[in-house]
Design a protein around this motif. Structure first.
Motif, PDB file in Angstrom:
ATOM      1  N   VAL A 155       0.842  -1.189   0.000  1.00  0.00           N
ATOM      2  CA  VAL A 155       0.000   0.000   0.000  1.00  0.00           C
ATOM      3  C   VAL A 155       0.877   1.237   0.000  1.00  0.00           C
ATOM      4  O   VAL A 155       2.072   1.178   0.304  1.00  0.00           O
ATOM      5  CB  VAL A 155      -0.937   0.040   1.226  1.00  0.00           C
ATOM      6  N   LEU A 156       0.257   2.356  -0.324  1.00  0.00           N
ATOM      7  CA  LEU A 156       0.953   3.640  -0.348  1.00  0.00           C
ATOM      8  C   LEU A 156       0.248   4.592   0.600  1.00  0.00           C
ATOM      9  O   LEU A 156      -0.952   4.837   0.473  1.00  0.00           O
ATOM     10  CB  LEU A 156       0.945   4.221  -1.761  1.00  0.00           C
ATOM     11  N   PHE A 157       0.989   5.113   1.590  1.00  0.00           N
ATOM     12  CA  PHE A 157       0.462   6.147   2.473  1.00  0.00           C
ATOM     13  C   PHE A 157       0.802   7.510   1.886  1.00  0.00           C
ATOM     14  O   PHE A 157       1.937   7.749   1.458  1.00  0.00           O
ATOM     15  CB  PHE A 157       1.054   6.019   3.880  1.00  0.00           C
ATOM     16  N   LYS A 158      -0.192   8.411   1.869  1.00  0.00           N
ATOM     17  CA  LYS A 158      -0.002   9.729   1.268  1.00  0.00           C
ATOM     18  C   LYS A 158      -0.578  10.801   2.193  1.00  0.00           C
ATOM     19  O   LYS A 158      -1.662  10.617   2.758  1.00  0.00           O
ATOM     20  CB  LYS A 158      -0.721   9.805  -0.083  1.00  0.00           C
ATOM     21  N   PRO A 159       0.123  11.930   2.344  1.00  0.00           N
ATOM     22  CA  PRO A 159      -0.453  13.047   3.102  1.00  0.00           C
ATOM     23  C   PRO A 159      -1.685  13.585   2.378  1.00  0.00           C
ATOM     24  O   PRO A 159      -1.652  13.787   1.164  1.00  0.00           O
ATOM     25  CB  PRO A 159       0.669  14.088   3.127  1.00  0.00           C
ATOM     26  N   SER A 160      -2.738  13.835   3.113  1.00  0.00           N
ATOM     27  CA  SER A 160      -3.938  14.373   2.484  1.00  0.00           C
ATOM     28  C   SER A 160      -3.755  15.831   2.109  1.00  0.00           C
ATOM     29  O   SER A 160      -4.414  16.328   1.199  1.00  0.00           O
ATOM     30  CB  SER A 160      -5.133  14.234   3.439  1.00  0.00           C
ATOM     31  N   ALA A 161      -2.830  16.532   2.779  1.00  0.00           N
ATOM     32  CA  ALA A 161      -2.724  17.988   2.628  1.00  0.00           C
ATOM     33  C   ALA A 161      -1.700  18.441   1.602  1.00  0.00           C
ATOM     34  O   ALA A 161      -1.576  19.641   1.370  1.00  0.00           O
ATOM     35  CB  ALA A 161      -2.401  18.622   3.982  1.00  0.00           C
ATOM     36  N   GLY A 162      -0.936  17.542   0.996  1.00  0.00           N
ATOM     37  CA  GLY A 162       0.105  18.017   0.082  1.00  0.00           C
ATOM     38  C   GLY A 162       0.598  16.933  -0.842  1.00  0.00           C
ATOM     39  O   GLY A 162       0.184  15.776  -0.764  1.00  0.00           O
ATOM     40  N   GLY A 163       1.494  17.330  -1.731  1.00  0.00           N
ATOM     41  CA  GLY A 163       2.017  16.397  -2.728  1.00  0.00           C
ATOM     42  C   GLY A 163       3.518  16.506  -2.838  1.00  0.00           C
ATOM     43  O   GLY A 163       4.211  16.821  -1.889  1.00  0.00           O
ATOM     44  N   GLY A 164       4.026  16.280  -4.057  1.00  0.00           N
ATOM     45  CA  GLY A 164       5.459  16.371  -4.310  1.00  0.00           C
ATOM     46  C   GLY A 164       6.258  15.220  -3.737  1.00  0.00           C
ATOM     47  O   GLY A 164       7.475  15.303  -3.634  1.00  0.00           O
ATOM     48  N   GLY A 165       5.574  14.130  -3.321  1.00  0.00           N
ATOM     49  CA  GLY A 165       6.294  12.992  -2.773  1.00  0.00           C
ATOM     50  C   GLY A 165       6.636  13.115  -1.308  1.00  0.00           C
ATOM     51  O   GLY A 165       7.098  12.155  -0.687  1.00  0.00           O
ATOM     52  N   LYS A 166       6.415  14.293  -0.706  1.00  0.00           N
ATOM     53  CA  LYS A 166       6.742  14.490   0.704  1.00  0.00           C
ATOM     54  C   LYS A 166       5.790  13.676   1.570  1.00  0.00           C
ATOM     55  O   LYS A 166       4.578  13.767   1.457  1.00  0.00           O
ATOM     56  CB  LYS A 166       6.638  15.971   1.072  1.00  0.00           C
ATOM     57  N   GLY A 167       6.346  12.866   2.472  1.00  0.00           N
ATOM     58  CA  GLY A 167       5.537  12.093   3.391  1.00  0.00           C
ATOM     59  C   GLY A 167       4.937  10.835   2.808  1.00  0.00           C
ATOM     60  O   GLY A 167       4.201  10.128   3.502  1.00  0.00           O
ATOM     61  N   MET A 168       5.225  10.518   1.560  1.00  0.00           N
ATOM     62  CA  MET A 168       4.680   9.299   0.959  1.00  0.00           C
ATOM     63  C   MET A 168       5.527   8.098   1.362  1.00  0.00           C
ATOM     64  O   MET A 168       6.753   8.182   1.411  1.00  0.00           O
ATOM     65  CB  MET A 168       4.625   9.429  -0.558  1.00  0.00           C
ATOM     66  N   ARG A 169       4.859   6.995   1.676  1.00  0.00           N
ATOM     67  CA  ARG A 169       5.565   5.782   2.083  1.00  0.00           C
ATOM     68  C   ARG A 169       4.950   4.561   1.399  1.00  0.00           C
ATOM     69  O   ARG A 169       3.768   4.273   1.580  1.00  0.00           O
ATOM     70  CB  ARG A 169       5.481   5.590   3.605  1.00  0.00           C
ATOM     71  N   LEU A 170       5.754   3.852   0.632  1.00  0.00           N
ATOM     72  CA  LEU A 170       5.347   2.581   0.067  1.00  0.00           C
ATOM     73  C   LEU A 170       5.686   1.502   1.084  1.00  0.00           C
ATOM     74  O   LEU A 170       6.839   1.386   1.504  1.00  0.00           O
ATOM     75  CB  LEU A 170       6.069   2.315  -1.250  1.00  0.00           C
ATOM     76  N   THR A 171       4.682   0.733   1.485  1.00  0.00           N
ATOM     77  CA  THR A 171       4.864  -0.271   2.531  1.00  0.00           C
ATOM     78  C   THR A 171       4.431  -1.634   2.004  1.00  0.00           C
ATOM     79  O   THR A 171       3.289  -1.801   1.568  1.00  0.00           O
ATOM     80  CB  THR A 171       4.044   0.099   3.782  1.00  0.00           C
ATOM     81  N   ARG A 172       5.341  -2.597   2.079  1.00  0.00           N
ATOM     82  CA  ARG A 172       5.055  -3.935   1.559  1.00  0.00           C
ATOM     83  C   ARG A 172       4.832  -4.957   2.668  1.00  0.00           C
ATOM     84  O   ARG A 172       4.292  -6.035   2.422  1.00  0.00           O
ATOM     85  CB  ARG A 172       6.195  -4.394   0.648  1.00  0.00           C
ATOM     86  N   LEU A 173       5.251  -4.639   3.906  1.00  0.00           N
ATOM     87  CA  LEU A 173       5.158  -5.586   5.007  1.00  0.00           C
ATOM     88  C   LEU A 173       4.165  -5.100   6.057  1.00  0.00           C
ATOM     89  O   LEU A 173       4.233  -3.952   6.505  1.00  0.00           O
ATOM     90  CB  LEU A 173       6.529  -5.779   5.662  1.00  0.00           C
ATOM     91  N   GLU A 174       3.259  -5.977   6.477  1.00  0.00           N
ATOM     92  CA  GLU A 174       2.306  -5.599   7.514  1.00  0.00           C
ATOM     93  C   GLU A 174       3.020  -5.248   8.810  1.00  0.00           C
ATOM     94  O   GLU A 174       2.581  -4.367   9.553  1.00  0.00           O
ATOM     95  CB  GLU A 174       1.305  -6.735   7.755  1.00  0.00           C
ATOM     96  N   SER A 175       4.127  -5.904   9.093  1.00  0.00           N
ATOM     97  CA  SER A 175       4.852  -5.649  10.343  1.00  0.00           C
ATOM     98  C   SER A 175       5.429  -4.244  10.403  1.00  0.00           C
ATOM     99  O   SER A 175       5.755  -3.750  11.488  1.00  0.00           O
ATOM    100  CB  SER A 175       5.976  -6.671  10.501  1.00  0.00           C
ATOM    101  N   ALA A 176       5.580  -3.587   9.248  1.00  0.00           N
ATOM    102  CA  ALA A 176       6.173  -2.241   9.220  1.00  0.00           C
ATOM    103  C   ALA A 176       5.125  -1.128   9.158  1.00  0.00           C
ATOM    104  O   ALA A 176       5.480   0.050   9.094  1.00  0.00           O
ATOM    105  CB  ALA A 176       7.114  -2.114   8.024  1.00  0.00           C
ATOM    106  N   LEU A 177       3.852  -1.473   9.195  1.00  0.00           N
ATOM    107  CA  LEU A 177       2.800  -0.480   8.959  1.00  0.00           C
ATOM    108  C   LEU A 177       2.867   0.686   9.945  1.00  0.00           C
ATOM    109  O   LEU A 177       2.889   1.854   9.541  1.00  0.00           O
ATOM    110  CB  LEU A 177       1.425  -1.147   9.018  1.00  0.00           C
ATOM    111  N   LEU A 178       2.878   0.386  11.246  1.00  0.00           N
ATOM    112  CA  LEU A 178       2.796   1.461  12.241  1.00  0.00           C
ATOM    113  C   LEU A 178       4.029   2.366  12.200  1.00  0.00           C
ATOM    114  O   LEU A 178       3.911   3.589  12.331  1.00  0.00           O
ATOM    115  CB  LEU A 178       2.603   0.873  13.634  1.00  0.00           C
TER     116      LEU A 178
END
Length: 655
Positions: A155-178
């Motif tokens: 999954v990809l976490f994205k800031p709702s308030a901005g773009g440009g790649g800042k704060g985006m996180r691609l996460t492939r492992l459930e253990s790393a979610l938090l």
């Protein structure tokens, strides 16, 4: 048209806007922090106003100071550029309340499209396809993690308030979610002042296609074709081009129509960009990602293939003028490609860099455009975004544009600050890029092969030639003191071969003899080694060639020992980049595991996690949250466990 416009930004975009203002006969007002008092945008504007100290939070992000500066200088409008307050609905409202025109869309459109969750709901209701993901705002960490599990990894976490790649996180492992959610929130809060996140399904090997739109205040909305933005690192675009080699005419028309509908759905006015993701292997499918309610960094490629000055039309639309053309009047001619020159060091994992620009040469000429905020003497710090300039090439077709851009990057000289220019030149020659077989993961997959290992012998030879030239005496009235000649002569013996101990940070020192055939001028050095002639630019301890640069210092082992460099080793943790320590998770005496996160250093809106090199105990900790650090500054020491001690393994512990 306005008489005076204040440009509420800095760097290359401020210079770019000022150039169009000058062409239109409009007086420009620049603003600057203490760090930018002598910046190029300040010198090129008609007048300039100081707005505060160096940190952006005390200057460029202080809307009330920008509005006060506009009032003091008689400006009728404010152009926000991109970044900072360009997509801040509150600032747009404050401008209107102060009787100023905000050169951008209405505050309501900014607020709607700036909230990625609401934006997806709005355009989806208008019939635009959207990426599957979480719905609803204000989700807690646990709720985001649960939504991610429901969508399915990755999954990809994205800031709702901005773009440009800042704060985006691609996460492939459930253990790393938090942990990834916490990191994304910190970066989003730092970049946008809002840590609200959404989560979306990650689409493997996607292409990133965006559509430029223009909308006037009289109901006319047109699109200006697409831009291919699939070449990215860490979700940040590095190369953009227009048009995309992917789209045929029918798909271009369909995506353009969807972008127009997205703009209409939020009552858009001005220049904006609707971004889509195209799944790999399905050229006809596309999903709305977000709408950028501002001018884009990559706007020059659209300008070059359409002949439309987007900044000019931002100004004209804000002044109330109607668009003079409809959709059928827009034509795309030729091909344009843009490369973003950033203050980052590819040889150090693309970490942010900094320094003073000692020598600068930026490419110009037929089919070449450089948008830049640089000048010699510019101090590049870790306070602001790392992008320094953009080099854009235009040609009648894509192969010509690519070839021109590679040549232009080879001519780019920015000595004193490591940049990615050489890396981008090699990327543009990669077979997948040349063929147009692109996706957003291509750069990350191929980056290792595009960064040279070590330093070529001729680079050290050029450095030695410069050292020898500096030692050589200047003849006085045609006579040279023979004892001042660096010949290696010694009493009672044969001349000793002259050699110089040299060092590039992060590499072992070398001892280099000067070549027998070389020429040194004030700014270039030419050496011949193994029958091949090489020409470099040089300034101070810096050498540059084909977009690459090297900082080659004289190596003094005694001085290195006294400075503590000899203390460096596997146990020590040093700052990988100049920046600010934002998080400290340990104290002296704490026991840590190998790979455990200990500190976070932030620079140029990018976080870098400092982890334990091995299991052990923290025996030294030299920083606290808020500490400013230099590159390679000692942060902490982790002393490894003694053999057979704690953490050595189950059998040892229970034997």
């Amino acid at each position: 048209m306005f008489d005076t416009v204040l440009v509420a930004n800095r760097g290359e975009i401020a210079v770019r806007v000022i150039q169009t203002l000058r062409a239109l006969g409009v007086r420009s007002v620049a603003v600057f922090s203490d760090a930018d008092a002598d910046a190029r945008h300040v010198r090129e504007a008609d007048t300039a106003v100081r707005i505060g100290p160096a940190p952006a939070t005390e200057s460029y992000l202080r809307g009330e100071r920008l509005i006060e500066a506009a009032a003091r200088t008689g400006a009728q409008a404010i152009h926000p550029g991109y970044g900072f307050l360009a997509e801040n609905a509150g600032f747009a409202r404050a401008c209107a309340d102060a009787g100023l025109v905000f050169i951008g869309p209405p505050p309501e459109a900014i607020a709607l499209m700036g909230d990625k969750i609401r934006a997806k709901e709005t355009v989806g209701a208008a019939g635009v396809p959207v990426v599957p993901g979480s719905s609803g705002s204000g989700l807690t960490d646990d709720q985001l993690a649960a939504a991610a599990r429901e969508i399915g990894m990755p999954v990809l976490f994205k800031p709702s308030a901005g773009g440009g790649g800042k704060g985006m996180r691609l996460t492939r492992l459930e253990s790393a979610l938090l942990e990834e959610i916490a990191s994304a929130r910190r970066e989003a809060r730092s970049s946008f002042g809002d840590d609200t996140l959404l989560v979306e399904r990650w689409i493997d090997r996607p292409r990133h296609i965006e559509i430029q739109v223009l909308a006037d205040a009289h109901g006319e909305v047109v699109h200006l074709g697409e831009r291919e933005c699939s070449l990215q690192r860490r979700h940040q675009k590095v190369i953009e081009e227009a048009p995309s080699i992917l789209l045929d005419e029918s798909t271009r028309a369909a995506m353009g129509a969807a972008a127009v509908e997205a703009a209409r759905s939020c009552g858009y006015v001005g220049a904006g960009t609707v971004e889509f993701i195209v799944p790999g292997g399905d050229r006809g499918a596309y999903y709305f990602m977000e709408m950028n309610t501002r001018l884009q960094v990559e706007h020059p490629v659209t300008e070059l293939i359409t002949g439309i000055d987007l900044v000019e039309w931002q100004l004209r639309i804000a002044a109330g003028e109607p668009l003079p053309y409809g959709q059928d009047d827009i034509t795309l001619t030729g091909h344009a490609v843009e490369a973003r020159i950033c203050a980052e060091d590819p040889s150090r994992g693309f970490l942010p860099s900094g320094g003073t620009v000692l020598a600068l040469s930026e490419p110009r000429g037929a089919g070449i455009r450089t948008d830049s905020g640089l000048s010699e003497g510019t101090e590049v710090s870790s306070l602001y975004d790392p992008m320094l300039s953009k080099v854009i090439a235009y040609g009648p077709d894509r192969p010509t544009a690519l070839r021109k851009l590679r040549a232009a990057l080879a001519q780019t000289v920015t000595l004193g600050v490591p940049t990615n220019a050489g890396f981008l030149r090699r990327l543009l020659a990669h077979p997948a890029v040349v063929s147009g077989d692109l996706d957003t993961g291509l750069v990350e997959r191929e980056a290792g092969g595009l960064v040279p290992e070590g330093v070529a012998d001729e680079v050290y030879a050029a450095a030695a030639a410069i050292r020898l030239t500096r030692l050589s005496p200047v003849p006085d009235q045609g006579w040279t003191d023979p004892f001042s000649v660096p010949s290696g002569w010694r009493l009672g013996g044969t001349p000793a071969p002259l050699a110089f101990p040299l060092r590039v940070a992060g590499l072992e020192p070398v001892t280099q003899r000067p070549p027998t055939d070389f020429t040194v001028t004030d700014d270039t050095v030419t050496v011949t080694t193994d029958g091949v002639t090489h020409t470099f630019h040089h300034a101070g301890a810096w050498l540059g060639r084909d977009g690459d640069s090297w900082h080659i210092q004289d190596h003094d082992p005694v001085a290195a020992l006294l400075s503590g460099a000899a203390h460096a080793g596997a146990d020590t943790l040093a700052a990988p980049m100049p920046g600010t320590v934002t998080v400290v998770k340990v104290s002296v005496g704490d026991r840590v595991e190998a790979g455990q996160s200990l500190l976070v250093v932030e620079a140029m809106k990018m976080e870098h996690v400092i982890s334990a090199p091995h299991a052990g105990t923290v025996t030294e900790l030299d920083v606290t949250p808020g500490s400013t650090v230099a590159m390679d500054q000692l942060l902490a020491v982790v002393t490894p466990d003694e053999p057979g001690g704690e953490g050595e393994g189950t059998e040892a512990a229970h034997g």
